[in-house]
Motif scaffolding. Sequence first.
Motif, PDB file in Angstrom:
ATOM      1  N   TRP A 127      -6.840  -0.180   9.479  1.00 13.93           N
ATOM      2  CA  TRP A 127      -7.175  -1.379   8.691  1.00 13.93           C
ATOM      3  C   TRP A 127      -8.627  -1.766   8.940  1.00 13.93           C
ATOM      4  O   TRP A 127      -9.355  -2.155   8.026  1.00 13.93           O
ATOM      5  CB  TRP A 127      -6.219  -2.513   9.055  1.00 13.93           C
ATOM      6  N   ARG A 128      -9.072  -1.645  10.203  1.00 18.11           N
ATOM      7  CA  ARG A 128     -10.484  -1.897  10.513  1.00 18.11           C
ATOM      8  C   ARG A 128     -11.388  -0.908   9.776  1.00 18.11           C
ATOM      9  O   ARG A 128     -12.457  -1.270   9.284  1.00 18.11           O
ATOM     10  CB  ARG A 128     -10.726  -1.761  12.017  1.00 18.11           C
ATOM     11  N   ALA A 129     -10.956   0.349   9.749  1.00 12.09           N
ATOM     12  CA  ALA A 129     -11.805   1.402   9.189  1.00 12.09           C
ATOM     13  C   ALA A 129     -11.852   1.366   7.663  1.00 12.09           C
ATOM     14  O   ALA A 129     -12.861   1.742   7.066  1.00 12.09           O
ATOM     15  CB  ALA A 129     -11.303   2.770   9.659  1.00 12.09           C
ATOM     16  N   LYS A 130     -10.770   0.936   7.025  1.00 11.09           N
ATOM     17  CA  LYS A 130     -10.711   0.951   5.556  1.00 11.09           C
ATOM     18  C   LYS A 130     -10.937  -0.422   4.954  1.00 11.09           C
ATOM     19  O   LYS A 130     -11.367  -0.534   3.809  1.00 11.09           O
ATOM     20  CB  LYS A 130      -9.307   1.391   5.078  1.00 11.09           C
ATOM     21  N   GLY A 131     -10.546  -1.456   5.715  1.00 14.95           N
ATOM     22  CA  GLY A 131     -10.470  -2.780   5.117  1.00 14.95           C
ATOM     23  C   GLY A 131      -9.284  -2.828   4.162  1.00 14.95           C
ATOM     24  O   GLY A 131      -8.741  -1.788   3.777  1.00 14.95           O
ATOM     25  N   THR A 132      -8.911  -4.024   3.763  1.00 17.11           N
ATOM     26  CA  THR A 132      -7.805  -4.156   2.807  1.00 17.11           C
ATOM     27  C   THR A 132      -8.151  -3.434   1.506  1.00 17.11           C
ATOM     28  O   THR A 132      -7.291  -2.808   0.886  1.00 17.11           O
ATOM     29  CB  THR A 132      -7.518  -5.653   2.543  1.00 17.11           C
ATOM     30  N   THR A 133      -9.427  -3.451   1.144  1.00 22.43           N
ATOM     31  CA  THR A 133      -9.822  -2.808  -0.127  1.00 22.43           C
ATOM     32  C   THR A 133      -9.655  -1.289  -0.060  1.00 22.43           C
ATOM     33  O   THR A 133      -9.357  -0.652  -1.076  1.00 22.43           O
ATOM     34  CB  THR A 133     -11.282  -3.130  -0.482  1.00 22.43           C
ATOM     35  N   GLY A 134      -9.811  -0.717   1.123  1.00 25.69           N
ATOM     36  CA  GLY A 134      -9.616   0.732   1.270  1.00 25.69           C
ATOM     37  C   GLY A 134      -8.165   1.114   1.083  1.00 25.69           C
ATOM     38  O   GLY A 134      -7.843   2.088   0.389  1.00 25.69           O
ATOM     39  N   PHE A 135      -7.269   0.333   1.682  1.00 27.52           N
ATOM     40  CA  PHE A 135      -5.835   0.573   1.479  1.00 27.52           C
ATOM     41  C   PHE A 135      -5.482   0.389   0.008  1.00 27.52           C
ATOM     42  O   PHE A 135      -4.705   1.148  -0.564  1.00 27.52           O
ATOM     43  CB  PHE A 135      -4.998  -0.383   2.331  1.00 27.52           C
ATOM     44  N   GLU A 136      -6.077  -0.640  -0.600  1.00 28.82           N
ATOM     45  CA  GLU A 136      -5.807  -0.919  -2.012  1.00 28.82           C
ATOM     46  C   GLU A 136      -6.193   0.281  -2.880  1.00 28.82           C
ATOM     47  O   GLU A 136      -5.413   0.726  -3.728  1.00 28.82           O
ATOM     48  CB  GLU A 136      -6.603  -2.159  -2.442  1.00 28.82           C
ATOM     49  N   MET A 145       1.301   3.412   3.061  1.00 27.75           N
ATOM     50  CA  MET A 145      -0.066   3.207   3.552  1.00 27.75           C
ATOM     51  C   MET A 145      -0.586   4.395   4.363  1.00 27.75           C
ATOM     52  O   MET A 145      -1.734   4.391   4.811  1.00 27.75           O
ATOM     53  CB  MET A 145      -0.139   1.915   4.371  1.00 27.75           C
ATOM     54  N   GLY A 146       0.283   5.388   4.580  1.00 24.57           N
ATOM     55  CA  GLY A 146      -0.170   6.626   5.225  1.00 24.57           C
ATOM     56  C   GLY A 146      -0.494   6.503   6.705  1.00 24.57           C
ATOM     57  O   GLY A 146      -1.226   7.319   7.262  1.00 24.57           O
ATOM     58  N   VAL A 147       0.050   5.477   7.382  1.00 28.02           N
ATOM     59  CA  VAL A 147      -0.146   5.366   8.837  1.00 28.02           C
ATOM     60  C   VAL A 147       0.740   6.415   9.508  1.00 28.02           C
ATOM     61  O   VAL A 147       1.873   6.628   9.075  1.00 28.02           O
ATOM     62  CB  VAL A 147       0.235   3.946   9.320  1.00 28.02           C
ATOM     63  N   PRO A 148       0.251   7.107  10.559  1.00 31.10           N
ATOM     64  CA  PRO A 148       1.106   8.114  11.207  1.00 31.10           C
ATOM     65  C   PRO A 148       2.424   7.500  11.702  1.00 31.10           C
ATOM     66  O   PRO A 148       2.459   6.339  12.110  1.00 31.10           O
ATOM     67  CB  PRO A 148       0.257   8.594  12.393  1.00 31.10           C
ATOM     68  N   LEU A 149       3.483   8.324  11.649  1.00 26.54           N
ATOM     69  CA  LEU A 149       4.787   7.865  12.136  1.00 26.54           C
ATOM     70  C   LEU A 149       4.703   7.531  13.616  1.00 26.54           C
ATOM     71  O   LEU A 149       3.987   8.216  14.332  1.00 26.54           O
ATOM     72  CB  LEU A 149       5.825   8.977  11.954  1.00 26.54           C
ATOM     73  N   LYS A 193      -4.588   4.711  -6.225  1.00 24.95           N
ATOM     74  CA  LYS A 193      -4.767   6.119  -6.591  1.00 24.95           C
ATOM     75  C   LYS A 193      -3.422   6.851  -6.644  1.00 24.95           C
ATOM     76  O   LYS A 193      -3.150   7.622  -7.579  1.00 24.95           O
ATOM     77  CB  LYS A 193      -5.696   6.802  -5.583  1.00 24.95           C
ATOM     78  N   CYS A 194      -2.566   6.608  -5.664  1.00 22.25           N
ATOM     79  CA  CYS A 194      -1.254   7.267  -5.644  1.00 22.25           C
ATOM     80  C   CYS A 194      -0.411   6.846  -6.851  1.00 22.25           C
ATOM     81  O   CYS A 194       0.257   7.674  -7.469  1.00 22.25           O
ATOM     82  CB  CYS A 194      -0.510   6.952  -4.344  1.00 22.25           C
ATOM     83  N   LEU A 195      -0.461   5.557  -7.188  1.00 23.37           N
ATOM     84  CA  LEU A 195       0.296   5.078  -8.350  1.00 23.37           C
ATOM     85  C   LEU A 195      -0.254   5.649  -9.645  1.00 23.37           C
ATOM     86  O   LEU A 195       0.495   5.968 -10.570  1.00 23.37           O
ATOM     87  CB  LEU A 195       0.316   3.550  -8.382  1.00 23.37           C
ATOM     88  N   MET A 228      -0.846  -4.798  -0.756  1.00 20.44           N
ATOM     89  CA  MET A 228      -2.279  -4.581  -0.523  1.00 20.44           C
ATOM     90  C   MET A 228      -3.062  -4.459  -1.833  1.00 20.44           C
ATOM     91  O   MET A 228      -4.281  -4.450  -1.829  1.00 20.44           O
ATOM     92  CB  MET A 228      -2.512  -3.271   0.261  1.00 20.44           C
ATOM     93  N   SER A 229      -2.339  -4.277  -2.941  1.00 23.12           N
ATOM     94  CA  SER A 229      -3.006  -3.975  -4.212  1.00 23.12           C
ATOM     95  C   SER A 229      -2.936  -5.147  -5.178  1.00 23.12           C
ATOM     96  O   SER A 229      -1.850  -5.581  -5.563  1.00 23.12           O
ATOM     97  CB  SER A 229      -2.342  -2.752  -4.859  1.00 23.12           C
ATOM     98  N   ARG A 230      -4.102  -5.635  -5.577  1.00 23.30           N
ATOM     99  CA  ARG A 230      -4.127  -6.747  -6.537  1.00 23.30           C
ATOM    100  C   ARG A 230      -3.485  -6.342  -7.861  1.00 23.30           C
ATOM    101  O   ARG A 230      -2.904  -7.167  -8.555  1.00 23.30           O
ATOM    102  CB  ARG A 230      -5.574  -7.199  -6.775  1.00 23.30           C
ATOM    103  N   LYS A 231      -3.587  -5.068  -8.199  1.00 20.53           N
ATOM    104  CA  LYS A 231      -3.073  -4.582  -9.478  1.00 20.53           C
ATOM    105  C   LYS A 231      -1.548  -4.476  -9.495  1.00 20.53           C
ATOM    106  O   LYS A 231      -0.918  -4.598 -10.542  1.00 20.53           O
ATOM    107  CB  LYS A 231      -3.697  -3.199  -9.754  1.00 20.53           C
ATOM    108  N   HIS A 232      -0.952  -4.214  -8.328  1.00 24.36           N
ATOM    109  CA  HIS A 232       0.489  -3.912  -8.312  1.00 24.36           C
ATOM    110  C   HIS A 232       1.362  -4.895  -7.558  1.00 24.36           C
ATOM    111  O   HIS A 232       2.585  -4.790  -7.592  1.00 24.36           O
ATOM    112  CB  HIS A 232       0.709  -2.508  -7.728  1.00 24.36           C
ATOM    113  N   LYS A 233       0.756  -5.878  -6.867  1.00 25.67           N
ATOM    114  CA  LYS A 233       1.604  -6.703  -5.992  1.00 25.67           C
ATOM    115  C   LYS A 233       2.537  -7.634  -6.757  1.00 25.67           C
ATOM    116  O   LYS A 233       3.495  -8.151  -6.176  1.00 25.67           O
ATOM    117  CB  LYS A 233       0.751  -7.463  -4.970  1.00 25.67           C
ATOM    118  N   TRP A 234       2.318  -7.795  -8.063  1.00 19.89           N
ATOM    119  CA  TRP A 234       3.238  -8.613  -8.877  1.00 19.89           C
ATOM    120  C   TRP A 234       4.666  -8.078  -8.813  1.00 19.89           C
ATOM    121  O   TRP A 234       5.637  -8.809  -9.039  1.00 19.89           O
ATOM    122  CB  TRP A 234       2.768  -8.682 -10.332  1.00 19.89           C
TER     123      TRP A 234
END
Length: 489
Positions: A363-372, A302-306, A377-379, A277-283
């Motif tokens: 995914w609807r609520a955040k968009g891909t950019t929100g997940f990114e 991605m923090g989705v509930p179990l 931030k976690c990294l 999901m992250s342009r910076k880290h997907k390499w």
Amino acid sequence: PDLLPACNGEITTMSFLQDVVDILLQYVVKSFDRSTKVIDFHYPNELLQEYNWELADQPQTLEEILLNCRTTLKYAIKTGHPRYFNQLSTGLDMVGLAADWLTSAANTNMFTYEIAPVFVLLEYVTLRKMREMVGWPGGCGDGIFSPGGAISNMYAMLIARFKMFPEVKEKGMAAIPRLVAFTSEHVCVSKGAAALGIGTDSVILIRCDERGKMIPSDLERRILEAKQKGFVPFLVSATAGTTVYGAFDPLIAIADICKKYKIWMHVDGAWGGGLLMSRKHKWKLNGVERANSVTWNPHKMMGVPLQCSALLVREEGLMQSCNQMHASYLFQQDKHYDLSYDTGDKALQCGRHVDVFKLWLMWRAKGTTGFEAQIDKCLELAEYLYNKIKNREGYEMVFDGKPQHTNVCFWYIPPSLRSMEDNEERMSRLMKVAPVIKARMMEYGTTMVSYQPLGDKVNFFRMVISNPAATHQDIDFLIDEIERLGQDL
């Protein structure tokens, strides 16, 4: 007995559920309150004796039922607390929680469009989008949400075996040669091998470098060795984000070897898949598009509930032919709609929980950019922790160099051990440090971090960050807390 479907049960039901929601909302607010404990720890026998948990012939009152709800949450571990760092899955997402509530209220089963129309379509849409992110053209292929990474990996083994020897489905293992699989993270793969009758002895462990990445030359050597013995190599499971070190195997080199020897390439990205999901880290997952199958667990990074774990397969139709049993009472072939949406026959399970809605709604609520943003931030927090302790007195890193994922592995060395020379006695004393600090953390209830030994390395802390609620202050707090609890050891 006063709740729906009881006659005139609407008012009682509404007020009961309102009370339950109030209990849940208080818990949610507490989860993010840093002044509350992460855990109210009691020993098992204490908890068993303190309350009556037994099941009785006579019903309890609704007041007692609400009390049971409160008690259960009182001793629950607040996995959404910004200072809970114990597992790969942490955090508490509000949209994900709402989706989970909706899923439970709808209470349906994922096998057919007939009984789960929207959920089945959302699974189709979401899996296609995930395959696109893996890099398969147009999101082609297949996939399924399964109960967790171990099951997703087992599906991959099942499909890889079927692809090579389709007759195994009817004739069983006796009809085919001895198979072998290769991996560097053995637990999940060994479980699958045991369950599928391949046997854990048929899982060959490949050597890793000091950072925990699979060494391709060793993989090739072990494949040739296995072939000389007359075994048939059928699967390589590469890991994108190992459990302890957070290492990413060199997927391009592994893909070259799999192509050369015609072996199914699986990528276990249960923990690292979110980085797509992250342009910076997907390499870090370069080469994943060459895999035949990929495991990706949105309930981790991605923090989705179990629970929310996906298996993605590049070849369409393979899962279906591998798993289908043509149960005519479920999958009638003369229905009045397009049967390609009936997913039940490609699963091993008959009953399957709806896991997709949480991910889709988030995914609807955040968009891909929100997940990114959340993942970046976690990294960034992991790097902050690494930079803070790499030269700090009393800390030793388990491996050199900045972490590739949010796993930061380190020893805390109490003052009493700092001047000791590196010998057996120091090792055996250091072995005991992390478990004592962890026990104290739990008794105080302030924070939780995982520890483990690995190979020849004695117990070390494995810090992981997947909760977007964590901040720099929480990392600072963790370091202070380890020092406070470990000074006297």
